[in-house]
Scaffold this active site. Structure first.
Site, short mmCIF file in Angstrom:
data_model
loop_
_atom_site.label_atom_id
_atom_site.label_comp_id
_atom_site.label_asym_id
_atom_site.label_seq_id
_atom_site.Cartn_x
_atom_site.Cartn_y
_atom_site.Cartn_z
N CYS A 232 0.85 -1.21 0.03
CA CYS A 232 0.09 0.05 -0.06
C CYS A 232 0.90 1.25 0.07
O CYS A 232 1.75 1.41 0.80
CB CYS A 232 -0.83 0.00 1.34
SG CYS A 232 -1.73 1.56 1.47
N CYS B 273 0.66 3.57 3.33
CA CYS B 273 1.45 2.76 4.35
C CYS B 273 2.92 2.84 4.03
O CYS B 273 3.15 3.20 5.21
CB CYS B 273 0.93 1.31 4.20
SG CYS B 273 -0.47 0.70 4.98
N HIS C 278 -3.80 0.84 8.47
CA HIS C 278 -4.40 0.63 7.08
C HIS C 278 -5.99 0.09 7.23
O HIS C 278 -6.35 -0.84 7.60
CB HIS C 278 -3.86 -0.69 6.39
CG HIS C 278 -4.19 -0.84 4.85
ND1 HIS C 278 -3.96 0.07 3.84
CD2 HIS C 278 -5.19 -1.61 4.46
CE1 HIS C 278 -4.61 -0.36 2.87
NE2 HIS C 278 -5.16 -1.35 3.19
N HIS D 245 -8.19 8.28 2.91
CA HIS D 245 -7.46 9.52 3.11
C HIS D 245 -8.51 10.66 2.93
O HIS D 245 -9.43 10.52 2.20
CB HIS D 245 -6.46 9.77 1.95
CG HIS D 245 -6.90 9.26 0.58
ND1 HIS D 245 -6.90 8.02 0.24
CD2 HIS D 245 -7.29 10.24 -0.50
CE1 HIS D 245 -7.47 7.98 -0.95
NE2 HIS D 245 -7.68 9.15 -1.50
P1 AMP Z 1 -8.30 9.47 -4.68
O1 AMP Z 1 -8.69 9.65 -5.75
O2 AMP Z 1 -9.31 10.13 -3.47
O3 AMP Z 1 -8.05 8.06 -3.91
O4 AMP Z 1 -6.92 10.36 -4.25
C1 AMP Z 1 -5.69 9.72 -4.33
C2 AMP Z 1 -4.75 11.09 -4.18
O5 AMP Z 1 -3.47 10.62 -3.94
C3 AMP Z 1 -4.72 11.64 -5.72
O6 AMP Z 1 -5.18 13.12 -5.50
C4 AMP Z 1 -3.23 11.77 -6.02
O7 AMP Z 1 -2.56 12.74 -6.56
C5 AMP Z 1 -2.69 11.45 -4.62
N1 AMP Z 1 -1.47 10.59 -4.48
C6 AMP Z 1 -0.94 9.48 -5.26
N2 AMP Z 1 0.26 9.11 -5.03
C7 AMP Z 1 0.74 10.05 -3.84
C8 AMP Z 1 1.93 9.99 -3.46
N3 AMP Z 1 2.96 9.24 -3.46
N4 AMP Z 1 2.23 11.27 -2.78
C9 AMP Z 1 1.15 12.16 -2.67
N5 AMP Z 1 0.14 12.02 -3.15
C10 AMP Z 1 -0.29 11.10 -3.78
ZN ZN Z 2 -2.22 1.35 3.64
#
Ligand code: AMP
Ligand code: ZN
Length: 116
Positions: free
Chosen positions: A4, A7, A46, A100
């Site tokens: 993940c 995580c 998680h 998140h």
């Molecule tokens: P969601 O569509 O609500 O699942 O949002 C996932 C979010 O995670 C998106 O806005 C991505 O830009 C963000 N994201 C994905 N990978 C990373 C990362 N390594 N660091 C920071 N943000 C991330």
């Molecule tokens: Zn996780």
């Protein structure tokens, strides 16, 4: 959870711009911001989606909202207003399967979907 991505951020195995961390939570900047202030708040535990939140997790989710409010103040967007968003499942547009809370601010944020 081995693979993940969030995580891994919580375990510091991949880099992120971390703005806050305590025993339960980590807050970091979204890698692809959609507004000037775009922060993600995650529990270190998680949990795959809001569908998997148990009653025992209620205080943890409450802490995420409290911390989002505190960060909004620290980042200077509290007064102007902001949006807190949990995407859930496929129709909700959830891409990362670790809950998140998006803290979105610094621009006018109207609903993508409005009742007609
Ligand atoms: P969601 O569509 O609500 O699942 O949002 C996932 C979010 O995670 C998106 O806005 C991505 O830009 C963000 N994201 C994905 N990978 C990373 C990362 N390594 N660091 C920071 N943000 C991330
Ligand atoms: Zn996780």
């Amino acid at each position: 959870m081995e693979d993940c991505i969030f995580c891994k951020i919580a375990r510091k195995e991949i880099p992120a711009e971390i703005l806050f961390e305590d025993f339960d939570l980590v807050a970091f900047r979204d890698i692809k911001p959609i507004v000037p202030v775009h922060v993600l708040l995650i529990p270190k535990k998680h949990i795959s989606s809001i569908n998997d939140v148990t009653e025992e997790d209620s205080a943890l989710v409450g802490k995420m909202i409290f911390r989002a409010k505190e960060l909004a103040k620290e980042l200077g967007i509290a007064e102007g207003g902001y949006k807190l968003l949990f995407r859930t499942g496929e129709n909700g547009g959830q891409e990362v399967a670790h809950i998140h809370l998006h803290l979105l601010g610094g621009a006018r944020l109207f609903e993508e979907i409005r009742p007609v």
